[in-house]
Design a protein around this motif. Structure first.
Motif, short mmCIF file in Angstrom:
data_model
loop_
_atom_site.label_atom_id
_atom_site.label_comp_id
_atom_site.label_asym_id
_atom_site.label_seq_id
_atom_site.Cartn_x
_atom_site.Cartn_y
_atom_site.Cartn_z
N ASP A 28 0.85 -1.18 0.00
CA ASP A 28 0.00 0.00 0.00
C ASP A 28 0.89 1.24 0.00
N TYR A 55 0.25 4.26 0.49
CA TYR A 55 -0.08 5.20 1.56
C TYR A 55 0.73 4.88 2.82
N LEU A 102 2.88 8.32 -4.00
CA LEU A 102 1.56 7.78 -4.31
C LEU A 102 1.33 7.66 -5.81
N LEU A 157 0.70 10.14 -7.90
CA LEU A 157 -0.39 11.04 -8.28
C LEU A 157 0.16 12.24 -9.04
N GLU A 216 -6.57 13.98 -8.57
CA GLU A 216 -6.23 12.58 -8.30
C GLU A 216 -6.01 12.37 -6.80
N LEU A 217 -5.40 13.36 -6.16
CA LEU A 217 -5.15 13.25 -4.72
C LEU A 217 -6.46 13.19 -3.93
N ARG A 259 -9.41 12.21 -4.97
CA ARG A 259 -10.08 10.93 -5.22
C ARG A 259 -9.39 9.79 -4.48
N TYR A 260 -8.08 9.83 -4.43
CA TYR A 260 -7.32 8.81 -3.69
C TYR A 260 -7.67 8.88 -2.20
N ARG A 320 -11.05 7.40 -1.57
CA ARG A 320 -11.05 5.93 -1.59
C ARG A 320 -10.55 5.35 -0.26
#
Length: 226
Positions: free
Chosen positions: A154, A156, A201, A203, A208-209, A211-212, A215
C-alpha cells in the motif's frame, strides 16, 4: 526498583502534558516514571540507556515521529512495550502505529481515564485500544489487518505521519500557507512534503489526490465539486 514496579519513560514535546501523565502514573504503585524526553531523538537515546519496561510516546514531534521512534527501537529493546498517546484518532494512524510495533493506542483527551487501564493491559502482554475510538475506526483497523499482510504493498503506508497530515489537508482544500500555519512549518516545507507524497503515491494533480483520499475514507468525496 522492586520487581513489581514497571519503569515508564514518557516522550512528548509538550512539558505540561508530560507533567499530567506523571501525575496520573504516580497514583498507581505498580508504575514509576524513570525518564522523560521532549523529542524523538532524545527519546531514542534515553530508551537505550534506561531500557524502560514501557514507553509512552506521542506520534507528532518536531524531529522524529513516535512511529519512527518505535521502528528504530523495537528490535533493540524486545522486552519494551510501546504505548502511543496521540491527538490523532484516524484509523490510518492507529494501523501504522500497530504495524510499527506499538502495543497500545490511547487518545490524549481520554488519557486521564484510559492510561492506567492501558498500562495494566500491556503490562500483562496484551494489546490495548482506547475505548473512545469509534466503532468505525475499530472496524477499519480490523478490516485492514485482514486485508493486508504487512502494508508494504500500500503506497499510503510509505508516507510519514507528517506527509499523511499534509495529504489530508491538501485533500480538504487547504492552501500551503494555511497548512504551514496549522503545522507550524514553512510554506516551502509544505511544498516539499507535497512533492514527496505525490511522488510516493504516483499522483499527478490535486484531483487525483482528492479521489485517492476519498477511496481511503479520509474525506467525503460528495462534499467536493470535481
Amino acid at each position: 526498583m522492586g520487581t513489581n514496579i514497571m519503569d515508564i519513560m514518557i516522550v512528548d514535546d509538550h512539558p505540561l502534558f508530560r507533567e499530567g501523565l506523571k501525575t496520573i502514573i504516580s497514583r498507581d504503585q505498580h508504575f514509576a516514571v524513570c525518564a522523560e524526553a521532549g523529542s524523538g531523538g532524545e527519546g531514542i537515546a534515553l530508551a537505550r540507556t534506561n531500557r524502560p519496561d514501557i514507553v509512552l510516546v506521542d506520534i507528532s514531534m518536531p524531529d522524529k515521529s513516535g512511529i519512527q521512534m518505535i521502528r528504530e527501537l523495537k528490535d533493540e529493546l524486545p522486552q519494551t512495550r510501546f504505548v502511543i498517546i496521540s491527538m490523532h484518532s484516524e484509523a490510518d494512524y492507529i494501523i501504522e502505529a500497530f504495524r510499527a510495533g506499538a502495543t497500545a493506542y490511547i487518545i490524549k483527551e481520554s488519557a486521564a481515564g484510559q492510561l492506567i487501564k492501558g498500562l495494566h493491559t500491556v503490562a500483562k502482554g496484551n494489546i490495548f485500544l482506547d475505548g473512545a475510538l469509534s466503532q468505525e475506526v475499530v472496524f477499519k483497523l480490523l478490516q485492514t489487518k485482514d486485508d493486508a499482510d504487512d502494508g508494504q504493498n500500500d503506497p499510503y503506508s510509505t508516507l510519514t505521519p507528517r506527509e499523511q497530515e499534509v495529504m489530508r489537508m491538501l485533500a480538504e482544500g487547504l492552501t500551503a500557507k494555511g497548512m504551514a500555519e496549522q503545522l507550524f512549518i514553512s510554506p516551502k516545507t509544505v511544498e516539499n512534503h507535497r512533492t514527496n507524497l505525490m511522488k510516493k503515491l504516483g499522483l499527478k494533480n490535486s484531483v487525483e489526490l482528492v479521489r485517492y483520499a476519498a477511496r481511503l475514507g479520509l474525506i467525503n468525496i460528495e462534499t467536493w465539486a470535481i
